[in-house]
Motif scaffolding. Structure first.
Motif, PDB file in Angstrom:
ATOM      1  N   TYR A  10      45.976 -62.612 -41.020  1.00  0.00           N
ATOM      2  CA  TYR A  10      45.937 -63.712 -41.967  1.00  0.00           C
ATOM      3  C   TYR A  10      46.368 -63.252 -43.334  1.00  0.00           C
ATOM      4  CZ  TYR A  10      43.693 -67.181 -45.141  1.00  0.00           C
ATOM      5  OH  TYR A  10      43.312 -67.864 -46.187  1.00  0.00           O
TER       6      TYR A  10
ATOM      7  N   ARG B 181      31.924 -69.035 -38.758  1.00  0.00           N
ATOM      8  CA  ARG B 181      32.695 -68.078 -38.997  1.00  0.00           C
ATOM      9  C   ARG B 181      32.226 -67.085 -39.798  1.00  0.00           C
ATOM     10  NH1 ARG B 181      38.079 -67.759 -42.056  1.00  0.00           N
ATOM     11  NH2 ARG B 181      37.614 -69.586 -43.032  1.00  0.00           N
TER      12      ARG B 181
ATOM     13  N   CYS C 280      33.513 -69.061 -48.102  1.00  0.00           N
ATOM     14  CA  CYS C 280      33.565 -69.849 -49.247  1.00  0.00           C
ATOM     15  C   CYS C 280      33.691 -71.210 -48.597  1.00  0.00           C
ATOM     16  CB  CYS C 280      34.522 -69.791 -50.124  1.00  0.00           C
ATOM     17  SG  CYS C 280      36.277 -69.574 -49.592  1.00  0.00           S
TER      18      CYS C 280
ATOM     19  N   SER D 296      42.835 -73.121 -43.485  1.00  0.00           N
ATOM     20  CA  SER D 296      43.476 -72.139 -44.314  1.00  0.00           C
ATOM     21  C   SER D 296      44.682 -71.578 -43.899  1.00  0.00           C
ATOM     22  CB  SER D 296      42.409 -71.231 -44.581  1.00  0.00           C
ATOM     23  OG  SER D 296      41.038 -71.518 -45.078  1.00  0.00           O
TER      24      SER D 296
HETATM   25  O1  LIG Z   1      35.681 -66.930 -48.012  1.00  0.00           O
HETATM   26  C1  LIG Z   1      36.650 -67.531 -48.533  1.00  0.00           C
HETATM   27  C2  LIG Z   1      38.035 -67.464 -47.990  1.00  0.00           C
HETATM   28  O2  LIG Z   1      39.003 -67.687 -48.902  1.00  0.00           O
HETATM   29  C3  LIG Z   1      37.834 -68.257 -46.601  1.00  0.00           C
HETATM   30  S1  LIG Z   1      39.547 -68.443 -45.857  1.00  0.00           S
HETATM   31  O3  LIG Z   1      39.365 -67.162 -44.816  1.00  0.00           O
HETATM   32  O4  LIG Z   1      40.719 -68.089 -46.686  1.00  0.00           O
HETATM   33  O5  LIG Z   1      39.579 -69.542 -45.127  1.00  0.00           O
END
Ligand SMILES: O=C[C@H](O)CS(=O)(=O)O
Ligand SMILES: NC(=O)c1ccc[n+]([C@@H]2O[C@H](COP(=O)([O-])OP(=O)(O)OC[C@H]3O[C@@H](n4cnc5c(N)ncnc54)[C@H](O)[C@@H]3O)[C@@H](O)[C@H]2O)c1
Length: 487
Positions: free
Chosen positions: A114, A287, A293, A450
């Motif tokens: 990612y 997760r 967040c 995301s």
């Molecule tokens: O914890 C915050 C991350 O931005 C979550 S994510 O992996 O981008 O979905």
């Protein structure tokens, strides 16, 4: 020192990275990096501070001219090479991440891929920074707009995504023509240093990307937010710290991007596909052991489907295997520190003390490491801290509602506005509710929202700016208007 078996052990870096050089701290001091699965010290890293930060900022400023004389196409090629190297070393990077952050290896590998996708995306976007030729107010003038890099960028990132939160800033900054000085979280510096090593191998010119590992975040942050050569501060972390950094940056009118705290509601309506709602909520809640967040933080379920939802969610949670993220059998790892475990414990104790009931879990796991049992808790009300605070742990508080208006009011009753999720098969309700939710991102019958191709970010006290997507470069560019007269 580090003794994990990697394919490429030279990815373990224990010093700061400034102007293309690996450096010890000016003080000679080091700090311990702890494996949260067992509390063991896995590495000692150079403890850099304010003086090294100043050097990195000056080096970044000097590197801008080199980068400005490299075409957008060439910038793209450098970034693409960095992406290729991250992908090539994905297993080693996942291994390092799991050891220092605790997440299970499959999630760590997922994060590396990612995180790499942001480098891949902005390698392409580097070639798409366009200007405008505007209609003129007079015949003898031409008005044009060009986009220019903002300059030296300071980045401060959290421990929960030790790779993706870094590439989500470094890649667009470099693509835009900026230079960037990064302070990673002291809990997880090794992933950041490995990324810097691979950026160097990709040939990214020295000074453009420096990494300042250190425990004195305040001193490093003061340099990053006050130095006149720094034109922008990009931060991912708690709202509390974000406010501090915004205030510090204001003294020299730096631009800021803030990716801050969340308090995501999940709204499950009476007509929802309950199995899909349980599956999506389960994924969003647990997760990274609940340390993201955009984790489902408050589960708001219509009274008519509440019991079915709680029963099915509890059953799924009962199958979790808590353990060291490096063990294949583990399906959930530890929290980042013992303090994090105590914070989650306090939130649950507050709710139980006010009448809530624990369906499963509800306590820290005894023994080594910083583990908290995956938990489902019911019988909640708005007097409880779980109704207001970001849990940042594997606790699913399930609230009940009766009407759409009540659910929306509950969902919006927070200073946060990052992500929200709704489950319903009513198309009209999808639109009505999504538009009334005060959040930067809304998932409808989906919680895996995301990617590098979407504008990630929040409103209210969850921050400002967006990361990823075609919008992601804007935060690293200035708009210049040029008026050509006497034509
Ligand atoms: O914890 C915050 C991350 O931005 C979550 S994510 O992996 O981008 O979905
Ligand atoms: N919006 C997002 O994309 C996003 C992503 C990940 C985490 N977060 C948020 O981050 C929080 C958890 O991460 P955390 O515990 O690392 O957050 P944190 O704010 O405590 O720390 C984040 C970073 O800021 C540094 N820092 C702390 N105090 C500082 C100061 N006074 N000056 C300069 N730097 C300072 C830390 O060392 C770390 O590198 C949660 O609230 C979570 O919601 C948000």
């Amino acid at each position: 020192m580090f003794n994990a078996a990697l394919n490429d052990s030279t990815l373990f870096k224990f010093q700061g990275f400034i102007n293309g050089e690996w450096v010890a701290a000016d003080s000679g001091e080091e700090f311990d990096v702890i494996n949260p699965a067992n509390g063991e010290c896995i590495a000692k890293v150079a403890n850099l501070g304010a003086s090294e930060t100043q050097k990195a900022i000056v080096a970044a400023h000097e590197a801008l001219e080199v980068w400005a004389n490299i075409t957008a196409k060439e910038k793209s090629i450098y970034l693409r090479k960095w992406y290729d190297l991250v992908i090539e070393h994905q297993n080693d990077l996942a291994h390092i991440m799991s050891l220092e952050q605790g997440k299970i290896l499959s999630e760590a590998l997922g994060e590396v891929i990612y995180g790499a996708s942001y480098i891949e995306w902005f390698a392409e976007e580097a070639k798409r920074i366009y200007g405008d030729l505007l209609p003129s107010t007079t015949l003898n003038r031409r008005s044009l707009v060009m986009k220019q890099p903002i300059g030296v960028v300071a980045a401060i990132t959290p421990w929960n995504f030790p790779t993706a939160m870094i590439t989500r800033k470094v890649a667009p900054a470099l693509a835009a023509g900026c230079a960037i000085v990064l302070k990673p979280a002291a809990e997880t510096p090794l992933s950041a240093l490995a990324l810097a090593e691979l950026a160097q191998r990709a040939g990214i010119p020295k000074g453009l990307f420096s990494v300042i590992p250190g425990t004195d975040a305040v001193a490093i942050g003061e340099q990053l937010t006050s130095h006149k050569l720094v034109k922008k501060v990009t931060f991912t972390g708690s709202t509390r710290v974000g406010k501090l950094l915004m205030a510090q940056s204001a003294q020299t009118v730096k631009r800021t991007s803030m990716e801050l705290g969340g308090n995501a509601p999940v709204l499950v309506f009476s007509d929802a596909d309950i199995d899909k709602a349980v599956e999506g909520t389960f994924a969003a809640k647990f997760r990274n052991a609940g340390q993201t967040c955009i984790c489902a933080n408050r589960l708001l379920v219509h009274a008519s489907v509440y019991d079915e939802f709680v029963t099915k969610l509890t059953e799924k949670v009962s199958h979790f295997v808590l353990g060291n993220g490096m063990e294949a059998s583990s399906t959930m790892g530890p929290l980042i520190t013992n303090d994090a475990v105590e914070n989650v414990s306090d939130l649950v104790a507050d709710a139980v003390g006010k009448g809530a009931t624990v369906n499963i879990g509800g306590a820290a796991r005894e023994g080594e490491g910083y583990f908290y049992q995956p938990t489902v808790i019911c019988g909640l009300d708005q007097t409880m801290r779980l109704s207001k605070e970001e849990v940042f742990g594997p606790v699913a508080p399930v609230f009940k509602f009766e009407s759409d208006d009540e659910a929306i009011a509950m969902a919006n009753d927070t200073e946060f506005g990052l992500a929200a999720y709704i489950f319903t098969n009513d198309q009209s309700r999808c639109w009505r509710v999504s538009e009334r939710l005060e959040y930067g991102m809304v998932g409808v019958n989906e919680t895996a929202i995301s990617s590098e191709m979407i504008p990630f970010g929040g409103i209210k006290e969850s921050g400002q700016g967006r990361e990823g997507s075609k919008y992601g470069l804007d935060d690293y560019l200035e708009t210049k208007y040029i008026c050509l007269g006497n034509i």
